[in-house]
Design an enzyme around this catalytic site. Structure first.
Site, PDB file in Angstrom:
ATOM      1  N   HIS A 128       1.165  -0.992   0.321  1.00  0.00           N
ATOM      2  CA  HIS A 128      -0.108   0.178  -0.152  1.00  0.00           C
ATOM      3  C   HIS A 128       1.599   0.927  -0.064  1.00  0.00           C
ATOM      4  CE1 HIS A 128      -3.416   2.565   1.669  1.00  0.00           C
ATOM      5  NE2 HIS A 128      -3.736   2.077   1.743  1.00  0.00           N
ATOM      6  N   ASP A 205       3.732  -4.314   7.887  1.00  0.00           N
ATOM      7  CA  ASP A 205       1.714  -3.537   8.218  1.00  0.00           C
ATOM      8  C   ASP A 205       0.436  -4.897   8.036  1.00  0.00           C
ATOM      9  OD1 ASP A 205      -1.054  -2.103   6.919  1.00  0.00           O
ATOM     10  OD2 ASP A 205       0.371  -2.091   4.729  1.00  0.00           O
ATOM     11  N   GLN A 208      -4.918  -5.585   7.032  1.00  0.00           N
ATOM     12  CA  GLN A 208      -5.714  -6.099   6.504  1.00  0.00           C
ATOM     13  C   GLN A 208      -5.451  -7.021   6.654  1.00  0.00           C
ATOM     14  OE1 GLN A 208      -7.825  -4.977   4.039  1.00  0.00           O
ATOM     15  NE2 GLN A 208      -6.863  -3.040   3.893  1.00  0.00           N
ATOM     16  N   LYS A 231     -10.468   0.054  10.385  1.00  0.00           N
ATOM     17  CA  LYS A 231     -10.276  -1.515   9.322  1.00  0.00           C
ATOM     18  C   LYS A 231     -11.138  -2.218  10.448  1.00  0.00           C
ATOM     19  CE  LYS A 231      -7.711   0.048   5.543  1.00  0.00           C
ATOM     20  NZ  LYS A 231      -7.746   0.583   5.272  1.00  0.00           N
ATOM     21  N   CYS A 374      -5.178   2.201  -3.617  1.00  0.00           N
ATOM     22  CA  CYS A 374      -3.615   2.864  -2.966  1.00  0.00           C
ATOM     23  C   CYS A 374      -1.967   1.887  -3.364  1.00  0.00           C
ATOM     24  CB  CYS A 374      -3.517   3.331  -1.361  1.00  0.00           C
ATOM     25  SG  CYS A 374      -4.976   4.499  -1.450  1.00  0.00           S
TER      26      CYS A 374
END
Lengths: 436, 155
Positions: A128, A205, A208, A231, A374
């Protein structure tokens, strides 16, 4: 889990999300843009409201009762987040505005004071922009070099390529846990172990992954992990950085201001202990407390339950989408149980451009994302200008997938009638791509 | 599905131009060259213009690029409408198109085909798609010569 149990789980939680119970253009809302942001359950909305109605005061400052309550709730939420990702200490959780800020914090604080010209940072082509641009800026400041892991034939993280890139020049490996576009679940534990053999630090990261599966920072053994609250059913404006205690201690402050100090003199200051050293200024108190409520909510359902349910939805989504003519699905296929990828599908269809598709689906009440999500470099790598993406969460149902796929087929019919003779070859290549 | 809304947006002319654009390609010669980009979605257009010797009148316009039905049909209709217009007239048309997208004005009779884009004004998130080619045209006309500089962003 059986179909009946699935329905029970979705049915059990949907009442918690008031926003889902509305009509868009006269059709029931089907919200399939969860990778962009999740919806918020009532307990999270209540946490925000209760805080402002009953406990609002600044934290760590006052002696009065409200300040004490606000501080307890704010710090209590930190304990919840620490437990949620299995951090060894609550001091290892730093509140940030979002994951981007958390990555920037590491890039400025650790990166600027530890990297030199010629040092290497390994990322992947699927990152991202939030896990790319901060490192580009760091590379510009320090002369460090960025290296990129490419994809396997199944459009997953290429571990062999990673092994060929890593060396003792590598100082940092910053990799996404679950790709927001490909949906692949990267082998972060193995990546971390390899990186550590070469003395490199590892940042994950987890934007998600944390909302959809159990994530254990000690099992991964990463040096930092970042996630965004919005999220994972929490409000916008709050995210967090996990960092190993000794490492965070060794890092200089990122932003200066109130809250992050111990002793202040006119010409110098000493800094507060962790995690406050990295939390300058009045923080997003209500949002942090609401993040704690979101963590409680997710934990009460159970991340294993959420993951198992979403895997079943993934299998069904994939099975239904594969029946759509001339569709191109990105990322790895799930196995028969829906495992092996996240509950999202980025795709293109031969007949309809993603933006047109998103507009047409919106008329059917179906919210999907169209664009580059993104991940522009990844789209360029895949040779796609943009993709459409349906991304699920645990409150979505099989019936919603049916509605989405039916609307998708209708959209292809609507525009496809006019376009079936179109020469798509001219459409797929773009000379002098300004982005290249 | 609200087909009426969609038919208003995706009018026949738009779909025909998307399917079979008439002005895709590159002018010969290229007197003005401009790339346009919509960073929020990734749509990209490359616009080329052939001007007369005094650089006052547009002889030919062509476009290339990738985008949705709205952005590509808009580019094709624009290219057609610009042929034979002076630079000053073209700049005025840019203004008029953008005000039509704000729901303020229509084109006069001679450009009535451009009015099919009016339906887009009802879909605020898609206005950028329709404007991309016009935005790129403005940059192309304001440039003094064919330049291969950075592309303009439609933000």
């Amino acid at each position: 889990m059986t179909l009946a149990q699935e329905r029970t789980l979705a049915a059990k939680v949907r009442a918690d999300f008031p926003i889902l119970h509305q009509q868009i253009h006269g059709k029931p809302l089907v919200y399939l843009d969860n990778a962009a942001t999740s919806q918020k359950p009532l307990v999270v909305l209540d946490a925000l409201q209760n805080y402002y109605q009953q406990d609002n005061a600044n934290v760590h400052r006052g002696v009065h009762t409200l300040s004490s309550r606000a501080t307890d709730a704010y710090e209590g939420a930190r304990d919840k987040v620490a437990a949620f990702v299995n951090a060894a200490s609550r001091q290892e959780i730093v509140y940030t505005r979002n994951a981007s800020e958390a990555i920037n914090l590491v890039a400025y604080s650790w990166g600027t004071s530890n990297l030199q010209a010629g040092d290497e940072i390994i990322l992947s082509v699927m990152e991202h922009h939030s896990n790319l641009i901060p490192w580009q800026l760091l590379a510009q400041r320090t002369g460090a070099v960025l290296k990129f892991v490419e994809l396997t034939e199944t459009e997953e993280f290429d571990l062999e390529h990673f092994k060929s890139l890593i060396s003792d020049r590598t100082k940092l490996v910053a990799i996404v846990h679950v790709s927001n576009t490909l949906g692949c679940i990267n082998p972060v534990q193995e990546i971390t172990a390899i990186a550590h053999q070469h003395g490199a630090k590892v940042l994950i990261d987890a934007c998600q992954s944390v909302p959809h599966m159990a994530v254990d920072v000690q099992a991964i053994d990463c040096d930092w992990l970042v996630a965004s609250g919005h999220k994972m059913c929490a409000p916008t404006g709050i995210g967090f950085l996990y960092g190993k205690l000794d490492l965070l201690r060794s890092m200089p402050p990122f932003l200066g201001g109130g809250e992050m100090i111990a002793d202040v003199f006119l010409d110098h200051s000493t800094y507060a202990d962790l995690p406050h050293k990295f939390e300058a200024g009045t923080p997003a108190i209500a949002e942090a407390i609401a993040l704690g409520a979101a963590v409680d909510y997710l934990s009460a359902i159970g991340m294993e339950t959420i993951h198992t349910y979403e895997a079943e939805l993934t299998a069904y989504l994939w099975q239904q989408l594969q029946q759509v003519p001339q569709i191109r699905l990105y990322g790895p296929k799930p196995d028969a149980n829906g495992e092996g990828r996240a509950a999202l599908a980025a795709f293109t269809t031969a007949a309809v451009h993603p933006h047109d598709l998103s507009t047409i689906l919106d008329q059917a009440g179906v919210a999907i994302r169209a664009g580059h999500h993104c991940t522009q470099p990844l789209h360029r790598f895949l040779g796609a200008q943009s993709t459409a993406r349906a991304s699920l969460h645990f409150y979505n149902t099989r019936e919603e997938i049916d509605t989405f796929v039916a609307a998708l087929k209708e959209a292809i019919d609507f525009l496809g009638i006019f376009l079936d003779k179109r020469n798509w070859a001219t459409h797929s290549s773009m000379p002098n791509n300004p982005c290249a | 599905m609200s087909l009426d809304n969609l038919r208003n947006l995706y009018q026949q002319v738009i779909l025909e131009r998307y399917k079979s654009p008439r002005h895709r390609g590159k002018t010969d010669p290229v007197d003005r060259y401009q790339k346009g980009h919509n960073p929020s979605c990734g749509d990209t257009i490359e616009l080329t213009l052939h001007l007369d010797e005094a650089a006052e009148r547009i002889q030919d316009v062509k476009f290339d690029g990738e985008g949705c039905a709205i952005s590509l049909a808009s580019a094709d209709l624009m290219a057609e409408a610009l042929r034979g217009r002076t630079v000053a007239e073209a700049l005025e048309m840019v203004q008029r198109f953008q005000s039509m997208m704000r729901g303020e004005a229509e084109f006069p009779q001679e450009f009535r085909k451009l009015n099919v884009m009016q339906g887009v004004a009802q879909f605020p998130v898609r206005i950028k798609c329709a404007n991309l080619s016009w935005h790129t045209l403005k940059a192309a006309l304001e440039a003094q010569e064919a330049q291969l500089a950075a592309f303009v962003s439609n933000e």
